[in-house]
Design a protein around this motif. Structure first.
Motif, short mmCIF file in Angstrom:
data_model
loop_
_atom_site.label_atom_id
_atom_site.label_comp_id
_atom_site.label_asym_id
_atom_site.label_seq_id
_atom_site.Cartn_x
_atom_site.Cartn_y
_atom_site.Cartn_z
N SER A 54 0.84 -1.20 0.00
CA SER A 54 0.00 0.00 0.00
C SER A 54 0.88 1.26 0.00
CB SER A 54 -0.94 0.00 1.21
OG SER A 54 -0.20 -0.05 2.42
N ARG A 56 2.78 4.64 -0.77
CA ARG A 56 2.35 5.90 -1.38
C ARG A 56 3.27 6.32 -2.51
NH1 ARG A 56 2.32 10.28 2.72
NH2 ARG A 56 0.95 11.35 1.22
N GLU A 140 -1.50 -0.79 -10.53
CA GLU A 140 -2.93 -0.91 -10.24
C GLU A 140 -3.17 -1.54 -8.87
OE1 GLU A 140 -4.50 -3.10 -13.51
OE2 GLU A 140 -4.55 -1.37 -14.87
N ARG A 143 -1.45 1.18 -6.16
CA ARG A 143 -2.16 2.47 -6.25
C ARG A 143 -1.40 3.58 -5.50
NH1 ARG A 143 -7.65 2.14 -3.92
NH2 ARG A 143 -7.89 4.16 -4.94
N GLU A 145 0.48 7.25 -4.80
CA GLU A 145 0.18 8.64 -5.13
C GLU A 145 1.21 9.22 -6.09
OE1 GLU A 145 -0.54 10.88 -1.44
OE2 GLU A 145 -0.99 8.95 -0.53
N THR A 178 -4.92 7.32 -16.32
CA THR A 178 -5.59 6.98 -15.06
C THR A 178 -6.53 8.10 -14.65
OG1 THR A 178 -5.27 6.42 -12.72
CG2 THR A 178 -3.68 7.95 -13.69
N GLU A 180 -7.33 8.45 -11.47
CA GLU A 180 -6.99 8.78 -10.10
C GLU A 180 -5.99 9.94 -10.07
OE1 GLU A 180 -5.99 5.55 -7.55
OE2 GLU A 180 -7.10 4.10 -8.75
N GLN A 182 -2.84 10.74 -9.51
CA GLN A 182 -1.57 10.04 -9.44
C GLN A 182 -0.55 10.79 -10.29
OE1 GLN A 182 -0.93 5.99 -11.34
NE2 GLN A 182 -1.04 5.37 -9.18
N ARG A 222 -2.88 10.43 2.61
CA ARG A 222 -4.00 9.50 2.43
C ARG A 222 -4.88 9.50 3.65
NH1 ARG A 222 -1.49 4.07 -0.40
NH2 ARG A 222 -1.77 4.73 -2.54
#
Length: 223
Positions: A54, A56, A140, A143, A145, A178, A180, A182, A222
């Motif tokens: 997970s 960042r 993906e 994920r 930032e 994307t 998102e 990012q 986050r």
């Protein structure tokens, strides 16, 4: 069940070897058997990404080097140690990052007059394209930032063929393709610093670029 159970890859396409489901562990196991391009034939093993699932921030290099190929982990050689130092100086904890490469197998040539030393060769566009499904899957699943493109090959894999390190480095760029929020920050590959005439200036530039990443992470926490 892997897609490769039903269909085999073309000469330069890793897609059939990706698993149908699962997290990073499932993708890492599947990547060990990837035959998506001819690079697997001479490499010791697949070198998949490693780190916080997970994270960042994801750091993307070009391909494994000699030590990475032998140990099966990304950025464990001299360039990796330099990267660790630069990350620490920039205020980024590598322990909370995810590190990987655009190409997962070591491409090299052997120089007999140098004790059969394996010398890095840059991957071709076809090899880069073949391996892109693995990198896309990693991004993906994690994920992040911010994604850090370390060098021209990683930059092209993430931002397209028109990418130039000298033109685009050190800027917070939107990640293409994307929806998102990012971003990509491009910089030089640590191995380029080891080859530079002025290592001190080249290293300072890397740290400066990584501080752009640190500021972005500090400004986008986050939930």
């Amino acid at each position: 069940m892997s897609r490769s159970d039903d269909t085999r890859a073309s000469a330069y396409d890793a897609t059939p070897f990706l698993p149908d489901e699962g997290g990073l562990a499932a993708y890492r196991r599947a990547a060990a058997d990837c035959r998506g391009c001819p690079l697997y034939e001479n490499a010791t093993q697949t070198v998949f990404g490693k780190g916080d699932s997970s994270a960042r921030v994801v750091l993307v290099g070009e391909q494994p080097g000699d030590q990475e190929d032998r140990q099966g982990e990304p950025f464990v050689g001299p360039a990796g140690r330099l990267l660790d130092k630069a990350l620490e100086e920039a205020g980024i904890d590598r322990g909370t990052a995810y590190v990987t490469n655009a190409v997962k197998h070591f491409k090299f040539t052997v120089v007999p007059e140098r004790g059969k030393r394996r010398i890095h060769k840059a991957p071709s566009l076809r090899e880069l394209s073949a391996c892109k499904p693995w990198l896309r899957a990693e991004l993906e699943l994690v994920r992040p930032e911010v994604v850090v493109a370390l060098g021209a090959t990683a930059g092209k894999a993430l931002l397209g063929g028109s990418f130039r390190v000298t033109k685009d480095r050190g800027s917070l760029l939107p990640m293409p393709g994307t929806d998102e929020e990012q971003y990509v920050v491009a910089t030089v590959h640590p191995s380029a610093i080891l080859r530079a005439d002025d290592r001190e200036a080249a290293y300072a530039g890397l740290v400066t670029d990584l501080r752009v990443v640190a500021r972005a992470l500090n400004g986008h926490r986050r939930a």
